[in-house]
Design a protein around this motif. Structure first.
Motif, short mmCIF file in Angstrom:
data_model
loop_
_atom_site.label_atom_id
_atom_site.label_comp_id
_atom_site.label_asym_id
_atom_site.label_seq_id
_atom_site.Cartn_x
_atom_site.Cartn_y
_atom_site.Cartn_z
N GLU A 1 0.85 -1.19 0.00
CA GLU A 1 0.00 0.00 0.00
C GLU A 1 0.88 1.23 0.00
O GLU A 1 1.79 1.37 0.82
CB GLU A 1 -0.89 -0.02 1.25
N ASP A 2 0.63 2.14 -0.96
CA ASP A 2 1.44 3.36 -1.02
C ASP A 2 0.88 4.42 -0.08
O ASP A 2 -0.07 4.18 0.66
CB ASP A 2 1.57 3.86 -2.46
N SER A 3 1.48 5.60 -0.10
CA SER A 3 1.10 6.67 0.82
C SER A 3 -0.34 7.15 0.62
O SER A 3 -0.92 7.73 1.51
CB SER A 3 2.06 7.85 0.69
N LYS A 4 -0.89 6.91 -0.56
CA LYS A 4 -2.27 7.33 -0.85
C LYS A 4 -3.27 6.21 -0.59
O LYS A 4 -4.44 6.35 -0.88
CB LYS A 4 -2.38 7.77 -2.30
N MET B 1 -3.21 3.29 -2.05
CA MET B 1 -3.37 2.46 -3.23
C MET B 1 -2.50 1.21 -3.09
O MET B 1 -1.34 1.31 -2.70
CB MET B 1 -2.96 3.22 -4.50
#
Length: 105
Positions: free
Chosen positions: A32-35, A37
């Motif tokens: 999971e990225d910082s946004k 996603m």
């Protein structure tokens, strides 16, 4: 279904940071990225696409040669058919993979 895991790693500043990592049913690691996603950890590279195509072609060509041998009864003709099929479909598969690597759905 995604299973959430946590991966501890060093950030650029030298402090530990925890990122959320997930695994799907097929054991593909996702992060999971910082946004928020979720993205795959492994990128589909040109070499990976080529190697996937190569290993699949070996399996598929062996099948084609066996079928050709059963139908024609001639082992050398079956091997010729397999050779032509191997080269043609390896190239077609590589192009197909690279096109799909550009598609974002």
């Amino acid at each position: 279904q995604l299973t959430t895991l946590y991966n501890n790693s060093m950030s650029n500043s030298g402090f530990n940071k925890t990122t959320k990592v997930a695994e799907d049913e097929e054991s593909n690691s996702l992060m999971e990225d910082s946004k928020g996603m979720v993205k795959p950890l492994q990128k589909e590279t040109h070499l990976r696409s080529f190697l996937k195509g190569l290993t699949w072609r070996i399996i598929a060509t062996s099948t084609t040669m066996c079928i050709a041998w059963i139908i024609t009864g001639q082992i050398y003709l079956a091997m010729e058919i397999g050779f032509i099929e191997f080269i043609a479909k390896l190239l077609i598969y590589y192009v197909h993979e690279r096109l799909w690597a550009r598609i974002r759905i």
